[in-house]
Design a protein around this motif. Structure first.
Motif, short mmCIF file in Angstrom:
data_model
loop_
_atom_site.label_atom_id
_atom_site.label_comp_id
_atom_site.label_asym_id
_atom_site.label_seq_id
_atom_site.Cartn_x
_atom_site.Cartn_y
_atom_site.Cartn_z
N THR A 1 -0.48 -6.59 8.17
CA THR A 1 -0.16 -5.19 8.45
C THR A 1 1.23 -5.06 9.03
N ASN B 1 -6.43 -1.09 -0.53
CA ASN B 1 -5.90 0.19 -1.01
C ASN B 1 -6.98 1.27 -1.03
N GLU B 2 -8.20 0.88 -1.45
CA GLU B 2 -9.30 1.85 -1.50
C GLU B 2 -9.64 2.37 -0.11
N ASN B 3 -9.40 1.54 0.92
CA ASN B 3 -9.69 1.94 2.29
C ASN B 3 -8.43 2.44 3.02
N ASN B 4 -7.37 2.72 2.22
CA ASN B 4 -6.12 3.26 2.78
C ASN B 4 -5.54 2.39 3.89
N ILE B 5 -5.60 1.09 3.69
CA ILE B 5 -5.02 0.14 4.65
C ILE B 5 -3.71 -0.38 4.06
N ALA B 6 -2.59 0.02 4.68
CA ALA B 6 -1.27 -0.44 4.20
C ALA B 6 -1.07 -1.89 4.58
N GLU C 1 -7.11 -4.55 -3.86
CA GLU C 1 -7.76 -3.33 -4.33
C GLU C 1 -8.62 -2.70 -3.23
N GLY D 1 0.78 -1.21 0.00
CA GLY D 1 0.00 0.00 0.00
C GLY D 1 0.82 1.27 0.00
N VAL D 2 1.97 1.29 0.69
CA VAL D 2 2.76 2.51 0.82
C VAL D 2 3.65 2.69 -0.39
N ASN D 3 3.53 3.82 -1.05
CA ASN D 3 4.29 4.04 -2.29
C ASN D 3 5.60 4.77 -1.96
#
Length: 719
Positions: A710, A688-693, A685, A2-4
């Motif tokens: 996590t 990521n849509e829920n901002n969960i790394a 997906e 999730g973290v770019n």
């Protein structure tokens, strides 16, 4: 993930390494440092390398694939550099493998010390014997002893300038530093690391050595350096490029002696390594290159900068007409050196013999020896010894004479042996001269035969072309069958390994008392059971959801029985199976088995199966471990054949995000099937849509497992 954020760009050139590539990729994707990008350059592979790579890319979105026609390792690495975005760059060869903590430790050290590059040890792995071994070039003990725990620059190296391993894979580079220097690998050549290394080294102000073996270099006959073909002659061109680098930085005269030595000895080593049929062509290239050296630097200047053995190589290359003549000349020089050593040893032995004779003569003429002469004729030994023992001088000289006589005898024997060897070596030298003349005659005769053969070959080549294509097609089919069978055998072998590891791991478990598992057929396999046990034992989850009642429930129910503050919810669609299988389980009040009917569900016009009223049954529970092993990912066709679904076990989608704990682990079995892969891609997906790394991990044997977790549980990827 999730973290770019890319801390390290890992560059992996790939060419026909299907046998080793999975182990290499596993060692990268399971690195403890997760913030990496994996740039894989398929350099025109003709085996299954690309398809293996693509299957991994589907599982890990950090993998980027670049395909190109075959251009060689240097060109592939340059493409990787041009497409990298990380703070640091790491190169790995696709038949080797990396320790799982390597990139994290290297990154932390490089950041802490603001390094241009970090340097570390490598260890060799013999692919046939399966043994690890070290070599001095990769240990770099002199670098370690000189600089210890200190950062150093190229100016501080001095006589240690050539004591650092040049390989690109034993260094973590600062990407901005590489781009500032403008360093790139020469293309179309092997041994390309050398030129890149010295270009970097002349600009490096902050270097640090780490006394750890982070890198495992596989030694096998199919590697680039194990092939021993005419490409080995690239070492000549590489050294010419190195000469140019040293000249550009004004250091050629300073290191001229070392550079001449390394180039000439390297050429001789490569000549000896190449196959016999390649040696004539290699020699021609070597001779032509050395003659150009003479034109540029002068024959005497080159010789004056070389020691005796290297002078012999250079002189014999220049003076020999063919590779055979060069080989014989080198043997002749070696014999002459051996004769010289034996002659010197013989001379020393003669001097020792003369010295012993003098000591003998001194003893025989001594006063003590003369005084005791009458006593030596006495027949009464006890009386004689009684008298003689009163003379300390006699006792001493008697023992010395005995020792010297024995040594004199041994030296005479050794002298005789050396004389025989000397005669034998002289005879061999003479025989070699005769053989040399005979070989030259044979070579001239062979040249004529080769010309005749080539004319015959040209006439028959058109006729043979059609036959070649026929057999090539048959060979490709055969190779494909072999690869498929090999992959199956490897999965079975790995499953057996997991079985042994699993049994060994649980034998002393404090909470797993009953181990009557049946991990075969459709049940969870040993690799899944091992991964699940380690998650339970190490992560200690509190609220567990298990989709599908089966062999793994034997693990989870015993876990919640032992840890009283945990809960387990098992969802199963077959009431008869629940009645039958639950009898094999010890279930307490912490475990709840829900019997939910199955229903058809369409997603993107694809039919799938899921548990009915799933979310309502779970209410607002939040789970920190979710085990996905049901419902089944297939249906039966009209003729009872198995049809795999495009999406399977889709109930997991309904849990995101409301039924996930703040920190969680999701593990899915049967990930080798398309339906499970598509389902988990949708899970990513939704996260990521829920901002969960999240982080990712997979393991495989007879079947494949995949886990998402996590930050708190990122160590799960190391088990």
């Amino acid at each position: 993930m999730g973290v770019n954020m890319v801390k390290v760009s890992v560059i992996v050139p790939i060419y026909n390494v299907e046998k080793y590539m999975e182990e290499c990729l596993e060692s990268i994707i399971n690195q403890s440092l997760r913030d990496i990008e994996i740039i894989c350059i398929d350099d025109g592979s003709t085996d299954n390398s690309l398809s293996i790579l693509e299957s991994y890319a589907e599982l890990d979105n950090r993998i980027k694939i670049i395909s190109q026609e075959n251009q060689g390792l240097g060109a592939a690495r340059n493409v990787g550099l041009d497409n990298s975005t990380g703070d640091y760059v790491y190169f790995i060869d696709s038949d080797d493998f990396l320790e799982l903590y390597a990139l994290e430790e290297l990154y932390d050290i490089a950041e802490e010390k603001s390094l241009d590059f970090a340097l570390f040890k490598m260890i060799n792995y013999d692919d046939e014997s399966k043994e690890f071994y070290t070599i001095p070039d990769y240990e770099m003990s002199e670098i370690q002893n000189s600089f210890g725990d200190n950062v150093f620059s190229n100016e501080e190296l001095g006589v240690l300038f050539f004591k650092m391993a040049v390989s690109a894979v034993c260094k973590l580079y600062n990407r901005d530093f590489i781009n500032k220097v403008g360093a790139r690998f020469p293309e179309g050549l092997i041994f390309e690391d050398n030129v890149f290394f010295f270009e970097i080294l002349f600009n490096a102000k902050r270097i640090y050595f780490i006394d750890k073996h982070f890198y495992n270099r596989r030694r096998h006959k199919n590697s680039i350096t194990g092939s021993a073909n005419i490409n080995f002659s690239d070492s000549l061109r590489i050294y010419n490029l190195i000469f140019e680098v040293f000249k550009r930085y004004g250091q050629f005269d300073t290191y001229k002696k070392d550079l001449f030595f390394k180039k000439i000895n390297s050429a001789n080593i490569r000549f000896n390594q190449v196959k016999t049929e390649v040696k004539p062509l290699f020699f021609d290239k070597m001779k032509n290159d050395f003659e150009q050296m003479v034109e540029e630097y002068g024959y005497e200047d080159i010789l004056n900068n070389l020691e005796e053995n290297t002078q012999s190589i250079f002189r014999n290359v220049i003076n020999s007409r063919t590779s055979e003549e060069f080989v014989l000349s080198m043997k002749k020089d070696k014999l002459q050196r051996d004769i010289k050593k034996i002659t010197e040893k013989n001379k020393k032995l003669k001097m020792d013999i003369n010295s012993i004779k003098k000591k003998n003569k001194s003893i025989l003429n001594s006063r003590s020896w003369k005084i005791t002469k009458p006593l030596r004729f006495l027949k009464n030994n006890s009386f004689k010894e009684s008298l003689l023992n009163r003379s300390n001088s006699y006792v001493y000289f008697k023992s010395q004479n005995k020792k010297l006589s024995k040594r004199n005898k041994n030296l005479l024997i050794e002298k005789e042996e050396l004389s025989k060897q000397n005669i034998k070596l002289k005879k061999q030298n003479n025989d070699l001269k005769i053989s040399n003349d005979e070989l030259i005659h044979q070579i001239n005769s062979l040249d004529e035969k080769v010309n005749d053969f080539y004319l015959d070959y040209q006439k028959s080549s058109e006729k043979n072309e059609e036959t070649f294509e026929f057999f090539n097609e048959k060979l490709n089919i055969f190779n494909h069958d072999i690869i498929e069978r090999d992959n199956f055998n490897r999965s079975i072998f790995k499953e057996l390994q997991y079985a042994f590891v699993f049994d060994d791991t649980i034998k002393d478990s404090e909470w797993l008392n009953k181990n009557s598992f049946s991990l075969i057929n459709a049940a969870a396999n040993y690799s899944f059971a091992y991964s699940l046990y380690r998650i339970l034992n190490d992560a200690k989850p509190k609220n567990i959801l298990e989709l599908g009642l089966g062999q793994t429930t034997k693990l989870t129910t015993q876990y919640v029985n032992y840890f009283q503050d945990t809960t387990l919810t098992v969802v199963e669609g077959d009431a008869e199976w629940i009645d039958l299988f639950s009898k094999k389980l010890d279930i307490n009040e912490n475990t709840k088995i829900l019997n939910l009917d199955l229903e058809n569900y369409n997603y993107k016009d694809e039919e799938t199966i899921r548990f009915k009223d799933f979310i309502e049954a779970l209410e607002d529970q939040k789970f920190d471990l979710i085990i996905i092993d049901g419902p089944q990912g297939f249906i039966l066709g009209s003729d009872n054949n198995t049809i795999e679904l495009e999406y399977s076990r889709t109930n997991i989608w309904q849990l995101i995000p409301q039924n996930l704990a703040d920190d969680f682990i999701i593990i899915m079995d049967d990930f080798n099937r398309v339906g499970e892969q598509n389902t988990l891609n949708r899970v990513k997906e939704l996260l990521n849509e829920n901002n969960i790394a999240f982080y990712e991990y997979n393991s495989w044997a007879f079947k494949t497992q995949y886990a998402l977790f996590t930050e708190k549980y990122k160590y799960i990827g190391w088990i």
